[in-house]
Design an enzyme around this catalytic site. Structure first.
Site, PDB file in Angstrom:
ATOM      1  N   ASP A 243      -3.683   2.592  -5.237  1.00 40.30           N
ATOM      2  CA  ASP A 243      -2.540   2.601  -4.314  1.00 40.30           C
ATOM      3  C   ASP A 243      -2.320   1.281  -3.589  1.00 40.30           C
ATOM      4  O   ASP A 243      -1.572   1.252  -2.613  1.00 40.30           O
ATOM      5  CB  ASP A 243      -2.656   3.765  -3.329  1.00 40.30           C
ATOM      6  CG  ASP A 243      -3.455   3.406  -2.102  1.00 40.30           C
ATOM      7  OD1 ASP A 243      -4.455   2.692  -2.252  1.00 40.30           O
ATOM      8  OD2 ASP A 243      -3.061   3.835  -1.013  1.00 40.30           O
ATOM      9  N   GLU A 244      -2.925   0.186  -4.035  1.00 45.28           N
ATOM     10  CA  GLU A 244      -2.644  -1.076  -3.353  1.00 45.28           C
ATOM     11  C   GLU A 244      -2.826  -2.313  -4.220  1.00 45.28           C
ATOM     12  O   GLU A 244      -3.578  -2.309  -5.183  1.00 45.28           O
ATOM     13  CB  GLU A 244      -3.490  -1.204  -2.087  1.00 45.28           C
ATOM     14  CG  GLU A 244      -4.971  -1.238  -2.322  1.00 45.28           C
ATOM     15  CD  GLU A 244      -5.724  -1.161  -0.998  1.00 45.28           C
ATOM     16  OE1 GLU A 244      -5.831  -2.180  -0.312  1.00 45.28           O
ATOM     17  OE2 GLU A 244      -6.194  -0.048  -0.676  1.00 45.28           O
TER      18      GLU A 244
ATOM     19  N   ASP B 242       0.851  -1.194   0.000  1.00 41.99           N
ATOM     20  CA  ASP B 242       0.000   0.000   0.000  1.00 41.99           C
ATOM     21  C   ASP B 242       0.887   1.244   0.000  1.00 41.99           C
ATOM     22  O   ASP B 242       1.749   1.389   0.863  1.00 41.99           O
ATOM     23  CB  ASP B 242      -0.893  -0.038   1.253  1.00 41.99           C
ATOM     24  CG  ASP B 242      -1.947   1.043   1.270  1.00 41.99           C
ATOM     25  OD1 ASP B 242      -3.137   0.712   1.177  1.00 41.99           O
ATOM     26  OD2 ASP B 242      -1.578   2.231   1.385  1.00 41.99           O
TER      27      ASP B 242
HETATM   28  P1  DGT Z   1      -2.148   5.814   4.164  1.00 39.50           P
HETATM   29  O1  DGT Z   1      -2.919   5.650   5.424  1.00 39.50           O
HETATM   30  O2  DGT Z   1      -0.754   6.322   4.411  1.00 39.50           O
HETATM   31  O3  DGT Z   1      -2.187   4.617   3.263  1.00 39.50           O
HETATM   32  O4  DGT Z   1      -2.860   7.010   3.384  1.00 39.50           O
HETATM   33  P2  DGT Z   1      -3.606   7.035   1.995  1.00 39.50           P
HETATM   34  O5  DGT Z   1      -3.948   8.463   1.692  1.00 39.50           O
HETATM   35  O6  DGT Z   1      -2.806   6.338   0.947  1.00 39.50           O
HETATM   36  O7  DGT Z   1      -4.955   6.305   2.353  1.00 39.50           O
HETATM   37  P3  DGT Z   1      -5.682   5.064   1.715  1.00 39.50           P
HETATM   38  O8  DGT Z   1      -4.720   3.994   1.392  1.00 39.50           O
HETATM   39  O9  DGT Z   1      -6.798   4.761   2.646  1.00 39.50           O
HETATM   40  O10 DGT Z   1      -6.347   5.670   0.388  1.00 39.50           O
HETATM   41  C1  DGT Z   1      -5.644   5.783  -0.834  1.00 39.50           C
HETATM   42  C2  DGT Z   1      -6.096   7.003  -1.618  1.00 39.50           C
HETATM   43  O11 DGT Z   1      -7.508   6.959  -1.812  1.00 39.50           O
HETATM   44  C3  DGT Z   1      -5.830   8.330  -0.906  1.00 39.50           C
HETATM   45  O12 DGT Z   1      -4.544   8.861  -1.183  1.00 39.50           O
HETATM   46  C4  DGT Z   1      -6.936   9.209  -1.386  1.00 39.50           C
HETATM   47  C5  DGT Z   1      -8.069   8.277  -1.694  1.00 39.50           C
HETATM   48  N1  DGT Z   1      -9.079   8.342  -0.613  1.00 39.50           N
HETATM   49  C6  DGT Z   1      -9.101   7.637   0.541  1.00 39.50           C
HETATM   50  N2  DGT Z   1     -10.164   7.955   1.292  1.00 39.50           N
HETATM   51  C7  DGT Z   1     -10.849   8.899   0.585  1.00 39.50           C
HETATM   52  C8  DGT Z   1     -12.065   9.650   0.822  1.00 39.50           C
HETATM   53  O13 DGT Z   1     -12.741   9.520   1.847  1.00 39.50           O
HETATM   54  N3  DGT Z   1     -12.446  10.530  -0.172  1.00 39.50           N
HETATM   55  C9  DGT Z   1     -11.721  10.684  -1.340  1.00 39.50           C
HETATM   56  N4  DGT Z   1     -12.151  11.544  -2.267  1.00 39.50           N
HETATM   57  N5  DGT Z   1     -10.577  10.008  -1.585  1.00 39.50           N
HETATM   58  C10 DGT Z   1     -10.155   9.143  -0.644  1.00 39.50           C
HETATM   59 CA    CA Z   2      -2.342   4.136   1.029  1.00 34.49          CA
HETATM   60 CA    CA Z   3      -5.085   1.877   0.309  1.00 31.75          CA
END
Ligand code: DGT
Ligand code: CA
Ligand code: CA
Length: 364
Positions: free
Chosen positions: A111-112, A10
């Site tokens: 992203d995964e 991820d």
């Molecule tokens: P992390 O926790 O370091 O993996 O952080 P992220 O941002 O990679 O989080 P993830 O893996 O849950 O989600 C991947 C991408 O999906 C993130 O960069 C933006 C998008 N995303 C996640 N949650 C939401 C949401 O609630 N609304 C929108 N519009 N996009 C989202």
């Molecule tokens: Ca992520």
């Molecule tokens: Ca993810």
């Protein structure tokens, strides 16, 4: 199923990290990636934020307005619009590296992904941890991107493990460590166990995975029904037999608008949906595609998401089919709809190329 070795990979704070990569001066600042709605101003939601911004309580899904409030003290905070094209480009390159290093590659989202690496590591966790480190290094060298990897005998544990030490984590859980790894986790750390289920467990005075193992199948069945309870019963014991399935990114086309007013009125929504279908249909034709799946999406007034989709019997490029199916999905989705809808979307997927089809017919 034998002894498998499965990776879950991820990318860390993905959209925000992509922005840092093309503008390194952002790295020291709180970075918020925003989905600005077409209502203008600061209306819209946060897609994701870097870890500096997260320290102030900014997270995915909250309104941009709230994020700005929380970051009021930070003059250097940055709010950027999403740039999906750039993130997809980064994603494709990262996925390519993963694919090269797997026996079976399953794309999950931008992203995964899951990788089955049982063969190339001869089932050895030592070899697997080297391989995981190599993948991390390659992604960092080629893309400057950091990711987190979970390594374990199955998809469930690897998914939990990749999230365990974020960002830039590598968590290895060989079979003999599965129990010790899972036992102290909170119930909500198990993917698929939602807030409501967790609340029921809290009422029963159960908090950790270890606590859940005290429940027998019958009690679970009575509380949650057979399907959920089987999943819970197996998951807390680290049992998961889902295979890693070969899957590449499936391309889809979609169209999303912010409605003139929040609503759950069928006629109003249906009119907007028709317009969306027309626009989406143009995209489909311009790309010479047929589709076999249609979906509608609601972003509701509290910014939560609701989607419904259906598979068609045959691939088609007909606007009429698109409209008919989208309207039926809208009807289905509005049954017991409580909350009003703010943004409405329609998408098509399972795409195939028209040229491939017509070349067959042209023989006759
Ligand atoms: P992390 O926790 O370091 O993996 O952080 P992220 O941002 O990679 O989080 P993830 O893996 O849950 O989600 C991947 C991408 O999906 C993130 O960069 C933006 C998008 N995303 C996640 N949650 C939401 C949401 O609630 N609304 C929108 N519009 N996009 C989202
Ligand atoms: Ca992520
Ligand atoms: Ca993810």
């Amino acid at each position: 199923m034998g002894n498998r070795i499965v990776f879950h990979i991820d990318f860390d704070y993905f959209y925000a990290q992509c922005e840092e990569i093309r503008k390194p001066e952002l790295k020291s600042k709180p970075v918020c990636v925003c989905v600005f709605s077409d209502r203008g101003g600061d209306s819209g939601a946060i897609a994701t934020a870097n870890y500096t911004a997260r320290k102030y309580g900014v997270k995915s899904g909250i309104p941009i307005m709230f994020a700005k409030k929380r970051l009021e003290g930070r003059e250097d905070a940055v709010f950027l619009p999403v740039d999906f094209e750039f993130y997809s480009e980064m994603s494709e390159k990262g996925m390519e590296i993963m694919k090269e290093n797997s026996d079976v590659f399953e794309y999950v989202g931008r992203d995964e992904a899951y990788l089955d690496v049982t063969k190339r590591t001869d089932g050895s966790y030592e070899k697997a941890s080297h391989l995981a480190q190599q993948i991390k290094n390659a992604i960092r060298e080629k893309l400057k991107l950091s990711c987190s990897i979970g390594v374990s005998p199955n998809k469930l544990i690897s998914k939990i493990a990749s999230d365990f030490r974020k960002p830039d984590g590598l968590t290895i859980v060989p079979p003999e460590k599965v129990e010790a790894f899972l036992d102290p986790l909170k119930i909500r750390d198990i993917p698929g166990i939602g807030k409501k289920t967790e609340e029921r467990f809290v009422q029963m005075n159960l908090e950790t995975v270890r606590d859940l193992k005290k429940l027998d199948v019958f009690t679970l069945n009575k509380e949650f029904g057979r399907k959920s309870s089987t999943y819970i019963f197996n998951s807390v014991r680290g049992i998961n037999t889902d295979p890693v399935k070969e899957r590449e990114p499936t391309i889809q086309f979609s169209k999303l608008i912010t409605l003139k007013k929040d609503s759950k009125d069928f006629d109003f929504l249906s009119e907007n949906l028709k317009q969306l279908c027309k626009e989406l249909h143009k995209i489909v034709l311009n790309n010479n595609r047929m589709f076999k799946s249609v979906g509608v999406q609601f972003i509701q007034s509290d910014l939560s998401n609701k989607t419904k989709s259906r598979m068609l019997r045959n691939p088609t490029d007909s606007l009429e089919e698109l409209e008919k199916n989208a309207e039926q999905l809208l009807k289905d989705a509005l049954i017991d709809q409580q909350i009003t809808i703010r943004r409405l979307g329609v998408k098509v997927s399972e795409l195939s190329e028209i040229s491939g089809q017509s070349s067959i017919t042209s023989y006759f």
